[in-house]
Design an enzyme around this catalytic site. Sequence first.
Site, short mmCIF file in Angstrom:
data_model
loop_
_atom_site.label_atom_id
_atom_site.label_comp_id
_atom_site.label_asym_id
_atom_site.label_seq_id
_atom_site.Cartn_x
_atom_site.Cartn_y
_atom_site.Cartn_z
CD GLU A 140 -17.38 -12.19 -43.99
OE1 GLU A 140 -16.96 -11.14 -43.49
OE2 GLU A 140 -16.63 -13.03 -44.56
CG ASP A 174 -11.59 -8.25 -36.21
OD1 ASP A 174 -10.58 -8.17 -35.46
OD2 ASP A 174 -11.61 -7.81 -37.36
CG HIS A 226 -13.60 -9.73 -39.82
ND1 HIS A 226 -13.20 -8.50 -39.34
CD2 HIS A 226 -14.02 -9.52 -41.09
CE1 HIS A 226 -13.38 -7.59 -40.28
NE2 HIS A 226 -13.87 -8.17 -41.35
CD GLU A 261 -17.28 -7.89 -41.17
OE1 GLU A 261 -16.90 -6.74 -41.45
OE2 GLU A 261 -17.23 -8.86 -41.97
CG ASP A 307 -17.99 -9.80 -46.82
OD1 ASP A 307 -19.12 -9.62 -46.35
OD2 ASP A 307 -16.95 -9.31 -46.35
CG HIS A 366 -19.10 -5.28 -46.27
ND1 HIS A 366 -18.74 -3.98 -46.02
CD2 HIS A 366 -18.04 -6.03 -45.87
CE1 HIS A 366 -17.52 -3.93 -45.52
NE2 HIS A 366 -17.08 -5.16 -45.41
#
Length: 381
Positions: free
Chosen positions: A209, A257, A284, A235, A183, A185
């Site tokens: 991700e 999500d 997510h 997400e 991830d 981010h």
Amino acid sequence: MRIVSLTTYLVAPRWLFLRVDTDEGITGWGEPVVEGRAATVAAAVAELSDYLVGADPLRIEDHWQVLTKGGFYRGGPVLSSAVAGIDQALWDIAGKAYGVPVHRLLGGPVRDRVRVYSWVGGDSPAEASDAAVGLVEAGFTALKMNAAGILRAIDTAASVKAIVDRLASVRAAVGDEVDIALDFHGRLSLPMARRVLPLLEPYLPFFVEEPVVPELTGELAAVTSATAIPIAAGERLYSRWDFRPALEAGIAVAQPDISHAGGISETRRIAALAEVYGATLAPHCPLGPIALAASLQTGFATPNLLIQEQSLGLHYNEPADLLDYLVDPSVFRYTDGHVPLLTGPGLGIEIDAAAVERAAETGHRWRSPVWRREDGSLAEW
């Protein structure tokens, strides 16, 4: 049956729970939250309750349409998350009213269990490797780890090599039978993504991700075309319309999500859209037990589900964990890295209302960390 009240609860560590009561004594639970903006979402739920009190809770789709489109201004994380939690609670009520789990109302299960992954902690390669081995020994067959800390728009060779070394260390520790997702981010710029991702390919990550921020969704084709690694995103996308350009850009894994992207109703539609593009679904969910249950109910009935995120033991959860609010925590028993079919009515969990009310007396004011680079400029957290 009519809705008589909607009550929100700010509970540790950073969650917002919603209780929807009816005049027939059936209660539904949802989890409407934007992490770090929980009170704002609670205010949005209160505004939407003006429409819902007195309404039939079983008209789920009609309510979804009105709540998302009937106020003229649409979309965004706050409104979409408020609607998401309400939608979860209405599906919970429907399942309880009909005496079946939600996945039965979605067409029935297409699988008997859902594979889940767990988060790897640790900053250094050695710490991450030790944590990964511990999770594998606990039975998980898939892991996800942060790929990097603070990065510059175009960073040093040392920073690039540190990302690679971290993955290489974990891969060496757990072997090739374990899936490892990374991830970012949104911390990579486009040029950094094109530089870094090809260097990770020898270690065959499960997926990468959110390599870039959601504002660059329209540029994701430049990322997917630069690497053979499956790219995951979503997400911070809140509707099927948000997901369309990401899917057109070639992402392999859609990650809505269920507490942000319009709830069970919209997550199902996003999954169907992803299927059109040959993509899979990996919802997510670094949140609480209601969001996880809603995600699992959706996953049991979704043909193109890949895997499910879950937050048990996540570092955010130090004041409280997701099992602390359940009457029977055994519903989330993990066996060989999977959760078995939830068979109880509604979302398949029983929330400990007394525990929720006690936690809400304290509440929380969790905020996202603010990261800065060495020159003082804001960095992606």
